[in-house]
Scaffold this active site. Structure first.
Site, PDB file in Angstrom:
ATOM      1  N   GLY A  34       0.802  -1.227   0.000  1.00  0.00           N
ATOM      2  CA  GLY A  34       0.000   0.000   0.000  1.00  0.00           C
ATOM      3  C   GLY A  34       0.828   1.268   0.000  1.00  0.00           C
ATOM      4  O   GLY A  34       2.029   1.246  -0.240  1.00  0.00           O
ATOM      5  N   HIS A  40       4.194   1.399  -8.148  1.00  0.00           N
ATOM      6  CA  HIS A  40       3.104   0.413  -8.061  1.00  0.00           C
ATOM      7  C   HIS A  40       2.178   0.541  -9.275  1.00  0.00           C
ATOM      8  O   HIS A  40       1.727  -0.453  -9.839  1.00  0.00           O
ATOM      9  CB  HIS A  40       2.276   0.628  -6.794  1.00  0.00           C
ATOM     10  CG  HIS A  40       3.029   0.507  -5.511  1.00  0.00           C
ATOM     11  ND1 HIS A  40       3.294   1.579  -4.698  1.00  0.00           N
ATOM     12  CD2 HIS A  40       3.569  -0.571  -4.870  1.00  0.00           C
ATOM     13  CE1 HIS A  40       3.949   1.182  -3.618  1.00  0.00           C
ATOM     14  NE2 HIS A  40       4.139  -0.115  -3.704  1.00  0.00           N
ATOM     15  N   GLN A  64       7.237  -9.900   7.856  1.00  0.00           N
ATOM     16  CA  GLN A  64       8.474  -9.589   7.132  1.00  0.00           C
ATOM     17  C   GLN A  64       9.240  -8.428   7.759  1.00  0.00           C
ATOM     18  O   GLN A  64      10.260  -8.003   7.223  1.00  0.00           O
ATOM     19  CB  GLN A  64       8.193  -9.330   5.646  1.00  0.00           C
ATOM     20  CG  GLN A  64       7.432  -8.053   5.352  1.00  0.00           C
ATOM     21  CD  GLN A  64       7.004  -8.001   3.900  1.00  0.00           C
ATOM     22  OE1 GLN A  64       6.162  -8.786   3.450  1.00  0.00           O
ATOM     23  NE2 GLN A  64       7.579  -7.096   3.121  1.00  0.00           N
ATOM     24  N   GLY A 151       8.305  -5.657  -8.731  1.00  0.00           N
ATOM     25  CA  GLY A 151       9.222  -4.640  -9.230  1.00  0.00           C
ATOM     26  C   GLY A 151      10.674  -5.059  -9.106  1.00  0.00           C
ATOM     27  O   GLY A 151      11.075  -5.692  -8.120  1.00  0.00           O
ATOM     28  N   ASP A 154      12.954  -4.006  -5.915  1.00  0.00           N
ATOM     29  CA  ASP A 154      13.272  -4.945  -4.831  1.00  0.00           C
ATOM     30  C   ASP A 154      13.852  -6.198  -5.488  1.00  0.00           C
ATOM     31  O   ASP A 154      13.201  -7.239  -5.571  1.00  0.00           O
ATOM     32  CB  ASP A 154      12.019  -5.236  -4.013  1.00  0.00           C
ATOM     33  CG  ASP A 154      11.468  -3.975  -3.388  1.00  0.00           C
ATOM     34  OD1 ASP A 154      11.995  -3.537  -2.372  1.00  0.00           O
ATOM     35  OD2 ASP A 154      10.533  -3.379  -3.964  1.00  0.00           O
ATOM     36  N   GLN A 157      14.066  -9.517  -3.631  1.00  0.00           N
ATOM     37  CA  GLN A 157      12.722 -10.081  -3.423  1.00  0.00           C
ATOM     38  C   GLN A 157      12.234 -10.775  -4.696  1.00  0.00           C
ATOM     39  O   GLN A 157      11.701 -11.899  -4.647  1.00  0.00           O
ATOM     40  CB  GLN A 157      11.769  -8.951  -3.044  1.00  0.00           C
ATOM     41  CG  GLN A 157      10.299  -9.349  -3.042  1.00  0.00           C
ATOM     42  CD  GLN A 157       9.422  -8.242  -2.497  1.00  0.00           C
ATOM     43  OE1 GLN A 157       9.337  -8.077  -1.300  1.00  0.00           O
ATOM     44  NE2 GLN A 157       8.774  -7.496  -3.356  1.00  0.00           N
ATOM     45  N   SER A 189       9.591   4.876  -3.628  1.00  0.00           N
ATOM     46  CA  SER A 189       9.389   3.942  -2.525  1.00  0.00           C
ATOM     47  C   SER A 189       8.440   4.586  -1.523  1.00  0.00           C
ATOM     48  O   SER A 189       8.511   5.803  -1.298  1.00  0.00           O
ATOM     49  CB  SER A 189      10.733   3.653  -1.840  1.00  0.00           C
ATOM     50  OG  SER A 189      10.516   3.043  -0.582  1.00  0.00           O
TER      51      SER A 189
END
Ligand code: AMP
Length: 287
Positions: A34, A40, A64, A151, A154, A157, A189
């Site tokens: 969010g 995003h 996390q 994305g 990251d 990730q 970010s």
């Protein structure tokens, strides 16, 4: 602009999705925490282009975050997120309360992805990627999308998710999307909102430092150590910037490199004031 239905319950989302699945529609999932921004939005737009039904999940996942990290103060604004999702044409937002995702508290079952989770951010955040891999597995099981969008911002990730999906034969295509930057180069970010105006003005130095490393590689520097040193030297003069790591790693395995030649990535984590920022840049393979 069409309304996006907000679901808080897994059961309601699943019933709604089932009708679309039966009708043969392709489902895309964009997992987020969010406080959505243009980065995003680019993932949602890509999903909109490639899928019939686009679900955006908005969930600040407690598992996390480590002790003392920013879980409690992580920015949240569901009204803003809904407006952005609707502007980008998302069909549904899945915004579950924590108890819906973790009804028994900390789950007994966790997904850990060895090796690729261990270096870079994994060194200072030892449980972070297990938290990510576990919640993404849950989201993939809940939504059962054909495609899921992540994305490159990251980068680790994305590598962890790709490894997990391959290792567990999860039936989903993982789509990596390029990093969206502010006009001065700072990677967008949600955490940039923590920066004071003074620190925000210094933050583009991170991308400039990465570009200096990449340019050195493009000019023929092969030594990973020398490339990393170039990046560190560019960050050193920045007031209040503490470098956590600068590493040159293989683009797929994330293994540290001595020499660049194949696809590589320069990855950095920098604390600017109290805010931890990460970014990365690709080094193209030598032809
Ligand atoms: P987050 O809400 O920060 O967990 O991010 C949700 C997804 O958006 C992740 O796949 C991120 O990699 C991606 N993302 C975040 N910032 C950016 C950006 N600046 N450009 C592209 N993707 C991003």
């Amino acid at each position: 602009m069409s309304p996006a239905t907000v679901f808080e319950r897994i059961g309601a989302l699943r019933s709604w999705l089932e009708a679309h699945r039966v009708a043969g529609r392709r489902i895309g999932l964009v997992p987020t925490m969010g406080y959505l921004h243009a980065g995003h939005a680019s993932l949602i737009r890509r999903a909109r282009q490639e899928c019939d039904i686009v679900v955006v999940s908005v969930f600040v996942n407690p598992t996390q975050f480590g002790p003392g990290e920013d879980y409690d103060r992580y920015p949240r604004d569901l009204e803003h997120d809904q407006a952005l999702c609707e502007a980008e044409g998302a069909d549904a937002i899945f915004a579950p309360p924590v108890v819906e995702m973790y009804p028994t508290g900390a789950p007994c079952t966790r997904v850990t992805v060895a090796r690729v989770s261990e270096g870079l951010c994994g060194r200072s955040r030892p449980h972070h990627f297990a938290g990510v891999a576990t919640v993404v597995t849950k989201l993939l099981n809940i939504v059962q999308p054909h495609r899921a969008y992540f994305g490159e911002k990251d980068y680790q990730q994305l590598a962890v998710i790709r490894t997990m999906v391959a290792d567990l034969n999860l039936p989903v295509d993982i789509v990596g999307c390029p990093t969206v930057r502010e006009s001065d180069g700072l990677a967008m970010s949600s955490r940039n909102s923590y920066l004071s105006p003074e620190l925000r003005a210094r933050a583009p130095a991170i991308y400039r430092a990465l570009c200096a490393g990449r340019d050195a590689a493009q000019a023929g520097e092969r030594s990973a150590g020398a490339i990393a040193a170039r990046v560190k030297a560019a960050l050193e003069p920045v007031p209040d910037a503490a470098v956590e790591y600068v590493e040159v790693v293989d683009a797929e395995s994330l293994a540290p490199l001595q020499e660049v030649g194949g696809g590589a990535v320069i990855a950095v984590a920098v604390r600017l004031g109290g805010t931890r920022l990460i970014d990365n840049i690709a080094i193209k393979p030598v032809p």
